[in-house]
Enzyme design. Sequence first.
Site, PDB file in Angstrom:
ATOM      1  N   SER A 186       3.975  -2.146  -4.055  1.00 49.99           N
ATOM      2  CA  SER A 186       3.247  -0.880  -4.065  1.00 49.99           C
ATOM      3  C   SER A 186       2.682  -0.509  -5.426  1.00 49.99           C
ATOM      4  O   SER A 186       1.650   0.141  -5.505  1.00 49.99           O
ATOM      5  CB  SER A 186       4.151   0.240  -3.559  1.00 49.99           C
ATOM      6  OG  SER A 186       5.340   0.305  -4.313  1.00 49.99           O
ATOM      7  N   HIS A 214       1.861  -1.334   2.576  1.00 50.28           N
ATOM      8  CA  HIS A 214       0.515  -1.456   1.998  1.00 50.28           C
ATOM      9  C   HIS A 214      -0.219  -2.685   2.529  1.00 50.28           C
ATOM     10  O   HIS A 214      -1.250  -3.069   1.980  1.00 50.28           O
ATOM     11  CB  HIS A 214       0.603  -1.500   0.468  1.00 50.28           C
ATOM     12  CG  HIS A 214       1.256  -0.275  -0.084  1.00 50.28           C
ATOM     13  ND1 HIS A 214       0.584   0.906  -0.273  1.00 50.28           N
ATOM     14  CD2 HIS A 214       2.546  -0.038  -0.426  1.00 50.28           C
ATOM     15  CE1 HIS A 214       1.425   1.830  -0.736  1.00 50.28           C
ATOM     16  NE2 HIS A 214       2.627   1.272  -0.840  1.00 50.28           N
ATOM     17  N   LYS A 245      -0.117   5.817   5.670  1.00 52.15           N
ATOM     18  CA  LYS A 245      -1.003   5.270   4.638  1.00 52.15           C
ATOM     19  C   LYS A 245      -2.317   4.870   5.323  1.00 52.15           C
ATOM     20  O   LYS A 245      -3.098   5.758   5.634  1.00 52.15           O
ATOM     21  CB  LYS A 245      -0.298   4.140   3.906  1.00 52.15           C
ATOM     22  CG  LYS A 245       1.009   4.652   3.240  1.00 52.15           C
ATOM     23  CD  LYS A 245       1.662   3.638   2.364  1.00 52.15           C
ATOM     24  CE  LYS A 245       3.100   3.998   2.010  1.00 52.15           C
ATOM     25  NZ  LYS A 245       3.304   5.272   1.346  1.00 52.15           N
TER      26      LYS A 245
HETATM   27  C1  LIG Z   1       6.367  -0.215  -0.132  1.00 58.50           C
HETATM   28  C2  LIG Z   1       6.654   1.140   0.432  1.00 58.50           C
HETATM   29  N1  LIG Z   1       7.596   1.264   1.374  1.00 58.50           N
HETATM   30  C3  LIG Z   1       7.895   2.456   1.912  1.00 58.50           C
HETATM   31  C4  LIG Z   1       7.252   3.606   1.520  1.00 58.50           C
HETATM   32  C5  LIG Z   1       7.648   4.919   2.093  1.00 58.50           C
HETATM   33  O1  LIG Z   1       6.786   5.275   3.129  1.00 58.50           O
HETATM   34  P1  LIG Z   1       6.613   6.809   3.508  1.00 58.50           P
HETATM   35  O2  LIG Z   1       5.683   7.395   2.506  1.00 58.50           O
HETATM   36  O3  LIG Z   1       6.074   6.782   4.889  1.00 58.50           O
HETATM   37  O4  LIG Z   1       7.979   7.432   3.432  1.00 58.50           O
HETATM   38  C6  LIG Z   1       6.243   3.528   0.558  1.00 58.50           C
HETATM   39  C7  LIG Z   1       5.461   4.715   0.181  1.00 58.50           C
HETATM   40  O5  LIG Z   1       5.666   5.470  -0.661  1.00 58.50           O
HETATM   41  C8  LIG Z   1       5.959   2.273  -0.022  1.00 58.50           C
HETATM   42  O6  LIG Z   1       5.037   2.161  -0.996  1.00 58.50           O
END
Ligand SMILES: Cc1ncc(COP(=O)(O)O)c(C=O)c1O
Length: 414
Positions: A186, A214, A245
């Site tokens: 991320s 992502h 996202k």
């Molecule tokens: C790689 C990754 N996994 C999980 C999440 C968490 O997702 P959410 O924003 O739906 O809680 C994020 C986002 O912040 C992320 O970048």
Amino acid sequence: MGRPADGDPVLRARLDALADDGLLRRLRTLEGPVGPRATVDGRELLLLCGNDYLGLAGHREVREGAAAAALAHGGGAGSSRLISGTLTIHEQLEHELAAFEGTDAALLFGAGYLANVGVVGALGERGGVVASDALNHASIIDGVRLSGAERLVYRHGDWEHLDHELAARRGPSRPPALVITDGVFSMDGDVAPLAELVEVCRRHGARLVVDEAHGTGCLGPGGRGAVAAAGLEGEVDAIVGTLGKALGASGAYVAAHRDVRDWLVNRARTVIFSTAPAPAAAGAALAALAVLRREPERVDRLRANAALIRDELRAAGVGLAVPGIRADRVDPAVPIVPVVVGAAEATMAASEQLLADGIYLQGIRPPTVAAGTCRLRLTVSSEHDPAQLRDAAHRIGRAIATVGGPTGEVVAAT
Ligand SMILES: Cc1ncc(COP(=O)(O)O)c(C=O)c1O
């Protein structure tokens, strides 16, 4: 300490210390929906740091889907899934998500954070090992801590290190290990070596979970993610996808075989002990999936914009290398483009200068990234206008040069 209503001097002092170190975080409010542009303090800005990769959050059909679901199914589910909170719209969305991912089944979670914590807790067994990439998302790290399993953090993207460490932990009485990785990282934008991880897991009888937060909507045929892009559909035990996202809604899901889904229903604490997702979120996600199916060219436009901004930034003298990240693991189609500045103050100064210049590009600091690698985490959407991206690249180049951040040559040498 005085009355709580008078404030908290201990916390205030800590906040002041964070501010002194350039690490104080503040919320910034968008007026109106998120999109390729956003309004902040009455000014319309080019938004270059959101995760609404396909421009679906503000899409009329997605908004209507949310509204229609709320009208038909209510403002909230009223209970956790296992008590009385499973609604027809949840099942409909799970069915659509399984079809999208090409898996047997899917299970909704309230957020990606909750999905990762739930999956790791349910599949990471006490007495077993959970192996996690060193640069995995915080939700995975927290899930591993909570799982009670032995924590094995392998070097970023280093499947040989993982292989070696799993071999050292094999034993006849140990339950299968769990390996979990971001598909697309991320904060760094590189892609995990998924084919090698599949092989390592097979060798050690380990389960593999890939977080496609992502990747979904961005990579692979039809936007089916990094696993699909690598031709590995059916080869991983579970995919974690987010709805908040690229799909422009809110919530998350796990796509897997029905056996895994049934196990999660029985053991994932973030499903069992949490109210089911709101119908509006499910309605928005259903509408977003329909738009994505109908308009796969959004994914092509996203790829083109990702490649374009990389080229334009380089042309503007901005270095795109990230310390510790292998260039051959960076897929130019990934819409996350980190511009590493280094120090926190310089990063935030560049972010502020860009804001004044009409560009909203947030700085990322510890604890999200390692000290000394503070960065502008730039993201593009399929709906950004290429001409605006070209112009933005020049402004970013100027801002980086002004704060004395590394140029292409310097970062590339690290
Ligand atoms: C790689 C990754 N996994 C999980 C999440 C968490 O997702 P959410 O924003 O739906 O809680 C994020 C986002 O912040 C992320 O970048």
